[in-house]
Structures are given as structure tokens and as C-alpha cells.
Design a protein around this motif. Structure first.
Motif, PDB file in Angstrom:
ATOM      1  N   SER A  48      20.168  -0.767   6.938  1.00 43.05           N
ATOM      2  CA  SER A  48      20.395  -1.067   8.060  1.00 43.05           C
ATOM      3  C   SER A  48      20.886  -0.217   8.838  1.00 43.05           C
ATOM      4  O   SER A  48      20.535  -0.074  10.696  1.00 43.05           O
ATOM      5  CB  SER A  48      21.093  -2.394   8.935  1.00 43.05           C
ATOM      6  OG  SER A  48      19.987  -3.582   8.304  1.00 43.05           O
ATOM      7  N   LEU A  84      20.579  10.776   1.932  1.00 39.02           N
ATOM      8  CA  LEU A  84      19.051  12.080   1.475  1.00 39.02           C
ATOM      9  C   LEU A  84      20.626  13.640   1.578  1.00 39.02           C
ATOM     10  O   LEU A  84      20.609  14.138   1.387  1.00 39.02           O
ATOM     11  CB  LEU A  84      19.020  12.025   2.801  1.00 39.02           C
ATOM     12  CG  LEU A  84      17.376  11.190   2.812  1.00 39.02           C
ATOM     13  CD1 LEU A  84      16.803  11.126   3.952  1.00 39.02           C
ATOM     14  CD2 LEU A  84      16.557  12.104   1.649  1.00 39.02           C
ATOM     15  N   ALA A 133      13.759  -2.538   3.514  1.00 38.54           N
ATOM     16  CA  ALA A 133      12.369  -3.042   4.077  1.00 38.54           C
ATOM     17  C   ALA A 133      12.353  -3.900   4.694  1.00 38.54           C
ATOM     18  O   ALA A 133      13.175  -3.310   5.500  1.00 38.54           O
ATOM     19  CB  ALA A 133      12.294  -4.139   2.636  1.00 38.54           C
ATOM     20  N   GLY A 140       5.174   2.146   4.262  1.00 33.59           N
ATOM     21  CA  GLY A 140       5.026   3.117   5.751  1.00 33.59           C
ATOM     22  C   GLY A 140       6.304   2.267   6.575  1.00 33.59           C
ATOM     23  O   GLY A 140       7.277   1.941   6.431  1.00 33.59           O
ATOM     24  N   ALA A 147       9.281   6.015   2.015  1.00 36.18           N
ATOM     25  CA  ALA A 147       9.782   7.359   1.051  1.00 36.18           C
ATOM     26  C   ALA A 147       9.346   6.083  -0.541  1.00 36.18           C
ATOM     27  O   ALA A 147       8.309   7.014  -1.435  1.00 36.18           O
ATOM     28  CB  ALA A 147      11.035   7.962   0.829  1.00 36.18           C
TER      29      ALA A 147
HETATM   30  N1  AR6 Z   1      16.501   8.710   0.262  1.00 39.79           N
HETATM   31  C1  AR6 Z   1      17.927   8.341   0.281  1.00 39.79           C
HETATM   32  N2  AR6 Z   1      18.683   7.788   1.094  1.00 39.79           N
HETATM   33  C2  AR6 Z   1      17.661   7.510   2.032  1.00 39.79           C
HETATM   34  C3  AR6 Z   1      16.329   7.895   2.239  1.00 39.79           C
HETATM   35  C4  AR6 Z   1      15.425   8.362   0.714  1.00 39.79           C
HETATM   36  N3  AR6 Z   1      14.017   8.956   0.279  1.00 39.79           N
HETATM   37  N4  AR6 Z   1      15.231   8.008   3.369  1.00 39.79           N
HETATM   38  C5  AR6 Z   1      16.540   7.569   3.359  1.00 39.79           C
HETATM   39  N5  AR6 Z   1      17.602   7.493   3.639  1.00 39.79           N
HETATM   40  P1  AR6 Z   1      16.081   3.402   6.968  1.00 39.79           P
HETATM   41  P2  AR6 Z   1      17.187   0.693   7.859  1.00 39.79           P
HETATM   42  C6  AR6 Z   1      18.339   6.326   4.102  1.00 39.79           C
HETATM   43  O1  AR6 Z   1      15.754   3.502   8.433  1.00 39.79           O
HETATM   44  O2  AR6 Z   1      18.263   1.251   8.856  1.00 39.79           O
HETATM   45  C7  AR6 Z   1      12.160   1.279   8.009  1.00 39.79           C
HETATM   46  O3  AR6 Z   1      10.565   1.852   8.418  1.00 39.79           O
HETATM   47  C8  AR6 Z   1      18.977   6.854   5.768  1.00 39.79           C
HETATM   48  O4  AR6 Z   1      19.417   7.634   5.711  1.00 39.79           O
HETATM   49  O5  AR6 Z   1      15.341   3.490   5.904  1.00 39.79           O
HETATM   50  O6  AR6 Z   1      17.733  -0.404   6.649  1.00 39.79           O
HETATM   51  C9  AR6 Z   1      11.753  -0.027   7.689  1.00 39.79           C
HETATM   52  O7  AR6 Z   1      10.033  -0.068   7.969  1.00 39.79           O
HETATM   53  C10 AR6 Z   1      20.136   4.906   6.154  1.00 39.79           C
HETATM   54  O8  AR6 Z   1      21.230   6.028   5.379  1.00 39.79           O
HETATM   55  O9  AR6 Z   1      16.611   1.771   7.000  1.00 39.79           O
HETATM   56  C11 AR6 Z   1      11.907  -1.407   8.591  1.00 39.79           C
HETATM   57  O10 AR6 Z   1      11.453  -1.106   9.343  1.00 39.79           O
HETATM   58  C12 AR6 Z   1      19.924   4.659   4.640  1.00 39.79           C
HETATM   59  O11 AR6 Z   1      18.792   4.638   3.679  1.00 39.79           O
HETATM   60  C13 AR6 Z   1      13.132  -0.070   9.046  1.00 39.79           C
HETATM   61  O12 AR6 Z   1      13.427   1.423   8.221  1.00 39.79           O
HETATM   62  C14 AR6 Z   1      18.538   3.285   5.631  1.00 39.79           C
HETATM   63  O13 AR6 Z   1      17.809   3.734   6.430  1.00 39.79           O
HETATM   64  C15 AR6 Z   1      14.982  -0.424   8.101  1.00 39.79           C
HETATM   65  O14 AR6 Z   1      15.745   0.177   8.474  1.00 39.79           O
END
Ligand code: AR6
Length: 235
Positions: A48, A84, A133, A140, A147
Motif C-alpha cells: 500500500s 527496488l 494486489a 497489469g 511485475a
Molecule cells: N520489486 C520489488 N518491489 C517493487 C517492485 C518490484 N518489481 N515494483 C514495485 N515495488 P505498489 P500498492 C515496490 O504501488 O501501493 C498496483 O497497480 C514499490 O516501490 O506496487 O500496494 C495494484 O494493481 C512499493 O514499495 O503497491 C494495485 O492497484 C511496493 O512495491 C495497487 O498498485 C508497493 O507498491 C497497489 O498499490
């Protein structure tokens, strides 16, 4: 005193490249930490705190609290928080708070890298990874969700649909990664656990409009559910 010194060292929990030198000096290889024993290892992103815009101070308090409570209850389990960039604010906050709480830095690690390339790029063996998720469990959308689905291929989308159609905030679902998936073959990931955290982004569904009482409860539930599910598949 020894414990305190290790805990206070920001590199003692760090598996990123910039700390290799310190770890070599200390006589232990960082990759060894995750391959030397029969520990089950869960790698997870900070739920989040990016697209869902959850406050980082609050999230880092919750991560360290739930991790500490979980680790005292289980054996042979290791957790790795991943992001990342070396500049990750959430990693810095969690690193400092975990050291302050004296969380065992061999059982709770912090790693800079791509969660879909932990083995091939990080030299880590994490058999389970968590995904931040969306409620529809759709591929996507950006962030770590995009990823993971991309790295795992269509096999994960099919396997996910077989387990659940949707997810409610604060919950998680375990999905076995089919052996045909590149994520399984290349990285050794046997399960993905999808987690839905609280959303503070008005442009996404179920926005909590800055209600952090509810938001913190949901985030706590999300991590508790994730760790409980991980423990249930680790024995
Ligand atoms: N490897 C490791 N960490 C990562 C990677 C990666 N490949 N990519 C992102 N992070 P977020 P949320 C980190 O935005 O806030 C999506 O679209 C990132 O820097 O992925 O829970 C879903 O479909 C951050 O620290 O998730 C949902 O709609 C962490 O992962 C929504 O975003 C979470 O960032 C969820 O938002």
C-alpha cells in the motif's frame, strides 16, 4: 551489547550490493544467509505504500510490529522486505525501526532489488513471494503487481482465477505457481501470496479518505493474513 551493536548497523540487515563489502569483511556472504539452511523464506513488498499512498511512518511501524510478533511464534521461517531502490524511504524507516526493536537480522532481512529476480539477480532463494494486489486480482496496473504477473506469465493468471475471483482489503490468498511458469523455473518461486492492502489513493477503488484508524487496522490485518498464510504452507 553485541546484539545492540549489530542491530544498530544499517548494513547488518542489508542484502543490497553496496553492503557486500561490509558483509565480506564480517566473513559472511549475503546470499548465503538465504541458502545455507532449511529456512522457508517469504519475500514481500511494502503493501500500500506506493500506488495506494499509505503513510510511510505508519506503515513502517506496522511492518516492524507485525514482523516482530510473528517471528517469536514460528521457527525456520525468514522474512525479506524488498524494494527496488537503495533510496527507498520505506526500507530506511523499517531498517531503523527493526534495529531499534532488536528484531533478529538473520530472520528479517531487507533487500534492494526486483522481487521477480531475487534468485537470478540477488542470489537469494525465496520460495514464496507476496504481491501487493488489486481487489480484482487482475494482472497489469503497474507497480509490483504488474511485475509479478508479467514475470510469472499467463500460468499465474489462470492459477489465481482458480483460487479466488476477488480479494477484500486486509486479506490474502495463496496461489501455487505452476511449474511451467518462468517465475518457478528461473527463480524457484513455488507460491505467490496476493495481498490487498488499504487504499488511500482517491483514484483507486475503496479509497479510505485518510481514515487511518481503519487504514492501520486493514494494513495490520493484511500483514497478519500474509504471514499466517505463509506459515501454513511452510510445514
Ligand atoms: N520489486 C520489488 N518491489 C517493487 C517492485 C518490484 N518489481 N515494483 C514495485 N515495488 P505498489 P500498492 C515496490 O504501488 O501501493 C498496483 O497497480 C514499490 O516501490 O506496487 O500496494 C495494484 O494493481 C512499493 O514499495 O503497491 C494495485 O492497484 C511496493 O512495491 C495497487 O498498485 C508497493 O507498491 C497497489 O498499490
Amino acid at each position: 551489547a553485541k546484539h545492540e551493536k549489530e542491530g544498530d548497523d544499517p548494513c547488518s540487515m542489508e542484502l543490497g550490493k553496496e553492503c557486500n563489502k561490509q558483509d565480506e569483511l564480517r566473513g559472511k556472504s549475503v546470499a548465503d544467509i538465504c541458502s545455507q539452511d532449511d529456512f522457508h523464506t517469504l519475500a514481500f513488498p511494502s503493501i500500500s505504500t506506493s500506488d495506494f499512498q499509505f503513510n510511510h511512518e505508519k506503515a513502517s511501524d506496522i511492518i516492524t510490529e507485525v514482523v516482530a510478533n510473528f517471528l517469536i511464534k514460528v521457527d525456520n521461517i525468514r522474512l525479506v522486505l524488498v524494494d527496488l531502490s537503495h533510496k527507498s524511504n520505506i526500507l530506511s524507516l523499517v531498517r531503523a525501526k527493526a534495529a531499534k526493536k532488536h528484531i533478529d537480522n538473520k530472520r528479517f532481512l531487507i533487500h534492494v532489488g526486483d522481487i521477480t529476480r531475487l534468485h537470478t539477480e540477488g542470489g537469494l532463494h525465496c520460495n514464496v513471494i507476496a504481491n501487493a494486489a488489486n481487489w480484482r486480482l487482475k494482472a497489469g496496473g503497474g507497480g509490483v503487481n504488474a511485475a509479478i504477473f508479467k514475470a510469472a506469465g499467463e500460468a499465474l493468471e489462470i492459477a489465481t482465477k482458480q483460487r479466488a475471483e476477488t480479494l477484500s482489503p486486509g486479506n490474502s490468498v495463496v496461489v501455487p505457481v505452476p511449474s511451467t511458469s518462468p517465475l518457478h523455473q528461473r527463480e524457484g518461486v513455488t507460491h505467490v501470496i496476493h495481498v490487498l492492502g488499504p487504499n488511500m489513493n482517491p483514484q483507486r477503488p475503496n479509497c479510505l479518505n485518510d481514515d487511518y484508524v481503519q487504514g492501520c487496522n486493514i494494513l495490520r490485518n493484511a500483514y497478519s493474513s500474509l504471514f499466517k498464510n505463509f506459515a501454513s504452507i511452510s510445514h
